[in-house]
Design a protein around this motif. Sequence first.
Motif, PDB file in Angstrom:
ATOM      1  N   GLY A 242       0.795  -1.224   0.000  1.00 30.19           N
ATOM      2  CA  GLY A 242       0.000   0.000   0.000  1.00 30.19           C
ATOM      3  C   GLY A 242       0.822   1.266   0.000  1.00 30.19           C
ATOM      4  O   GLY A 242       0.297   2.368   0.134  1.00 30.19           O
ATOM      5  N   GLU A 243       2.125   1.119  -0.196  1.00 31.41           N
ATOM      6  CA  GLU A 243       3.007   2.267  -0.176  1.00 31.41           C
ATOM      7  C   GLU A 243       3.164   2.828  -1.594  1.00 31.41           C
ATOM      8  O   GLU A 243       3.110   2.087  -2.573  1.00 31.41           O
ATOM      9  N   ILE A 244       3.378   4.160  -1.679  1.00 23.30           N
ATOM     10  CA  ILE A 244       3.817   4.735  -2.957  1.00 23.30           C
ATOM     11  C   ILE A 244       5.310   4.945  -2.817  1.00 23.30           C
ATOM     12  O   ILE A 244       5.761   5.748  -1.997  1.00 23.30           O
ATOM     13  N   PHE A 245       6.046   4.158  -3.593  1.00 25.82           N
ATOM     14  CA  PHE A 245       7.490   4.094  -3.400  1.00 25.82           C
ATOM     15  C   PHE A 245       8.186   4.702  -4.610  1.00 25.82           C
ATOM     16  O   PHE A 245       7.967   4.277  -5.744  1.00 25.82           O
ATOM     17  N   GLY A 246       9.019   5.709  -4.369  1.00 28.03           N
ATOM     18  CA  GLY A 246       9.676   6.401  -5.478  1.00 28.03           C
ATOM     19  C   GLY A 246      11.060   5.853  -5.758  1.00 28.03           C
ATOM     20  O   GLY A 246      11.778   5.443  -4.851  1.00 28.03           O
TER      21      GLY A 246
ATOM     22  N   GLN B 120       1.786 -11.998 -13.714  1.00 29.11           N
ATOM     23  CA  GLN B 120       0.332 -12.083 -13.557  1.00 29.11           C
ATOM     24  C   GLN B 120      -0.157 -11.155 -12.439  1.00 29.11           C
ATOM     25  O   GLN B 120      -1.297 -10.711 -12.447  1.00 29.11           O
ATOM     26  N   HIS B 121       0.710 -10.843 -11.469  1.00 25.64           N
ATOM     27  CA  HIS B 121       0.295 -10.053 -10.314  1.00 25.64           C
ATOM     28  C   HIS B 121       0.815  -8.634 -10.350  1.00 25.64           C
ATOM     29  O   HIS B 121       0.877  -7.960  -9.325  1.00 25.64           O
ATOM     30  N   LEU B 122       1.217  -8.204 -11.533  1.00 25.80           N
ATOM     31  CA  LEU B 122       1.850  -6.901 -11.643  1.00 25.80           C
ATOM     32  C   LEU B 122       1.168  -6.109 -12.743  1.00 25.80           C
ATOM     33  O   LEU B 122       0.804  -6.648 -13.769  1.00 25.80           O
ATOM     34  N   GLY B 123       0.981  -4.815 -12.484  1.00 28.05           N
ATOM     35  CA  GLY B 123       0.557  -3.932 -13.564  1.00 28.05           C
ATOM     36  C   GLY B 123       1.759  -3.101 -13.958  1.00 28.05           C
ATOM     37  O   GLY B 123       2.509  -2.643 -13.095  1.00 28.05           O
TER      38      GLY B 123
ATOM     39  N   ILE C 226       0.223  -4.943  -7.228  1.00 26.53           N
ATOM     40  CA  ILE C 226       1.381  -4.060  -7.353  1.00 26.53           C
ATOM     41  C   ILE C 226       1.361  -3.397  -8.729  1.00 26.53           C
ATOM     42  O   ILE C 226       1.078  -4.043  -9.732  1.00 26.53           O
ATOM     43  N   LEU C 227       1.662  -2.111  -8.747  1.00 20.38           N
ATOM     44  CA  LEU C 227       1.654  -1.361 -10.002  1.00 20.38           C
ATOM     45  C   LEU C 227       2.997  -0.657 -10.177  1.00 20.38           C
ATOM     46  O   LEU C 227       3.464   0.028  -9.266  1.00 20.38           O
ATOM     47  N   PHE C 228       3.608  -0.855 -11.331  1.00 19.57           N
ATOM     48  CA  PHE C 228       4.859  -0.154 -11.656  1.00 19.57           C
ATOM     49  C   PHE C 228       4.555   0.991 -12.612  1.00 19.57           C
ATOM     50  O   PHE C 228       3.973   0.765 -13.669  1.00 19.57           O
ATOM     51  N   LEU C 229       4.966   2.177 -12.267  1.00 20.97           N
ATOM     52  CA  LEU C 229       4.815   3.309 -13.177  1.00 20.97           C
ATOM     53  C   LEU C 229       6.205   3.769 -13.578  1.00 20.97           C
ATOM     54  O   LEU C 229       6.916   4.372 -12.784  1.00 20.97           O
ATOM     55  N   ASP C 230       6.605   3.437 -14.812  1.00 18.08           N
ATOM     56  CA  ASP C 230       7.970   3.734 -15.251  1.00 18.08           C
ATOM     57  C   ASP C 230       7.955   5.032 -16.059  1.00 18.08           C
ATOM     58  O   ASP C 230       7.700   5.013 -17.256  1.00 18.08           O
ATOM     59  N   GLU C 231       8.211   6.136 -15.407  1.00 17.78           N
ATOM     60  CA  GLU C 231       8.143   7.468 -16.024  1.00 17.78           C
ATOM     61  C   GLU C 231       6.848   7.613 -16.803  1.00 17.78           C
ATOM     62  O   GLU C 231       6.820   8.067 -17.940  1.00 17.78           O
TER      63      GLU C 231
ATOM     64  N   VAL D 197      -3.210  -0.959  -3.012  1.00 17.78           N
ATOM     65  CA  VAL D 197      -2.310  -1.287  -4.108  1.00 17.78           C
ATOM     66  C   VAL D 197      -0.935  -0.672  -3.831  1.00 17.78           C
ATOM     67  O   VAL D 197      -0.838   0.485  -3.427  1.00 17.78           O
ATOM     68  N   THR D 198       0.095  -1.471  -3.991  1.00 15.78           N
ATOM     69  CA  THR D 198       1.453  -0.962  -3.821  1.00 15.78           C
ATOM     70  C   THR D 198       1.905  -0.338  -5.136  1.00 15.78           C
ATOM     71  O   THR D 198       1.678  -0.916  -6.198  1.00 15.78           O
ATOM     72  N   ILE D 199       2.525   0.833  -5.048  1.00 19.37           N
ATOM     73  CA  ILE D 199       2.884   1.515  -6.288  1.00 19.37           C
ATOM     74  C   ILE D 199       4.359   1.885  -6.309  1.00 19.37           C
ATOM     75  O   ILE D 199       4.871   2.521  -5.378  1.00 19.37           O
ATOM     76  N   LEU D 200       5.038   1.411  -7.340  1.00 19.05           N
ATOM     77  CA  LEU D 200       6.452   1.731  -7.516  1.00 19.05           C
ATOM     78  C   LEU D 200       6.565   2.725  -8.666  1.00 19.05           C
ATOM     79  O   LEU D 200       6.102   2.460  -9.773  1.00 19.05           O
ATOM     80  N   VAL D 201       7.180   3.877  -8.381  1.00 20.43           N
ATOM     81  CA  VAL D 201       7.209   4.956  -9.365  1.00 20.43           C
ATOM     82  C   VAL D 201       8.644   5.316  -9.720  1.00 20.43           C
ATOM     83  O   VAL D 201       9.468   5.487  -8.819  1.00 20.43           O
TER      84      VAL D 201
END
Lengths: 311, 377
Positions: free
Chosen positions: A32-36, A79-82, A158-163, A188-192
């Motif tokens: 549940g963290e937004i991780f930069g 399968q578990h990643l956006g 988990i969601l990855f936002l790559d730029e 949702v955990t978010i990696l940015v």
Amino acid sequence: MEADKAIVVQNLTKVFGKFKAVDGISFEVHRGEIFGFLGPNGAGKSTTIRMLNGLLLPTSGEGTVAGYDIIRQQDRIKQHLGYMSQRFSLYGDLTVAENLSFFGGVYGLSAAKVKERSQEVLSLVGLLDRQKELTGLLPLGLKQRLALASAILHEPPILFLDEATSGVDPISRRTFWDMIYHMAEQGVTILVTTHYMDEAEFCDRLVLISQGRLIAEGTPRELKAAVPEQIIAVYPDRLDDALEVIKKLPDIAEAAVFGTGLHVATLKADQTEAALREALGAQQIAIKSMGRVPPSLEDAFISLTTRAGRS
Amino acid sequence: MNFGRTWAIFRKELIHIRRDIRSLIQIILLPIMLMMLYGYALTFDIKHVPTAIYDQEQSRVSAEFIRRFQGSEYFKVSRFLSSYGEIDHLLTTRQVQLVLVLPFDFSRPLKKKGTTKVQVLVDGTDANTANIILGYVQAVIGVYNQNVVTERLDRQGLGYVKVPVTTESRFWFNEDLESVNYIVPGLIAVIMTMVGALLTALTVVREVERGSMESLMSTPLKKAELLLGKMAPYFVIGMVDMLITIAMGQFLFGVPQRGSFLLLIGLSALFLIATLAHGLLISVTSENQLQAYQMAMLTTFLPAFLISGFVFSIYLMPWPLQAMSFLVPARYLVTITKGIYLKGLGLKVLWPDMLMLMGASVLFMSLALKKFVKKIR
């Protein structure tokens, strides 16, 4: 692994030939963290991301994403990643609904499920009334929202936002981040990864990567507090000339353009202020205003990166 | 291997094709155009050769000789000349391809010594055609000679004399020597190569170029599923084009089909798989779409056109080209289609060609997958 850890990485290393793209990185991301994930271009951000989303195998080290091993369970991870990349990945010649239906199919959702989820994600990103439109004709901000919609269609934890927001206008970016916040609240955990500093401020925690190494970790507040220098904000009338002059002064850790002025980082603020007035005066550069400011995240980023570069 | 994911790719590719007017044209109009073009224009039958005659003698004998040419469907005597000067002009402007010159003393030596000469001028620009024309001329003169000789013997009281050897010719498999009968079966291979390889060569590299490959690979989609899903729509299209070609051959050109229709479809499908896989191999090894297109042209379409035996007989080529032709899958399909169409052959004869196509399919598919896995990793 503990249940509240979405991502755990230990000593992750990737070597391409003789080049160490990622050098022994370790960090943890809570659920549940937004991780930069910050760092200059070529610092190893993308390589790390690619090891986490199952596109690349690490040379050494280990890690888990959503509880799955990044070496042995790449398929489960996918399968578990956006994943939403910096390059627009949707198909311009498909309609909004067709794009979603395609990604739904690729993630193995049933036709009924795709229909149901499409309505949900489209209403979340505000595109419900544009389903029949060709994606290529949408403005960039809306394309970005559709990309987000297709990345979360299969309900990834988990969601990855790559730029993901590069090139998007500020208002669209703001809307986009409201949606991200909303998802983080749902757990949702978010990696940015981003190079917009204002976006980095939105993160709960950040790591800073430089030359393949992790050089700092903490909340935005902690990172700013970790800056040992004081920051002097100078607003001269000839910006470029002033920067030239200031860079030659002693005791300057770093000087860079910041908005319409300059931020000068120094350990000896009083002496530097005096030296600044003298040096700029000698070149007939007028100072409109000058004063000390708390370090911004960008100051922290520059200070920490240059220090890591020197050592 | 997951069927649902392959199906998703298949459906997406179909939409791409449907929305792209250029690929639609290539898929539907191209085979029809090729059929019309080759069916009507590419005829190797030489008939009605435009002919001029310069009869200097203007006698009853020379007129009788000329009538032999006028009576033949192979010649069309369009001009009678009155000077040598006209010949040069007629031949250079291609108004005629053949000129016969009968000299002033055409019949006199024939009566006195029993033999005479006639000059034959042929446009030799196209050596093959020139040879065929010369052959026709010699045949007509041969019949004339035979008639004259038997008449002479008859007059000497020797009665009707039999000629020792006469030819009884039959052309097997293509009785009327209609070139369309062997062009159409070969065209099936050329059209399938064109549709199959040229279009698939673009599909994978396009995803890489536009940046969607990275996203696709971060989904659970497997590389084999992607390749298969991309192949499938073009397989359907290739088979439809094949049916169009067969139908046009049958109903427009009246090409006889003597063998098993199912065998024809089955072996063509096998060839199509090999060609599609070849296209995919090109696509995964290319840097961009332009390069992929050129590679496909060079390694699939041109060989299928030139060294498959479609038009040019492989046995007449120099040995390096003959050797190369074994690497061209179209060669085997051309053998197969011509065999089935004209000779009504079955697997009893065609099995080696089928084996080669199977081998090519397996080879290209596994190479494409292998290169693809290597490239994206």
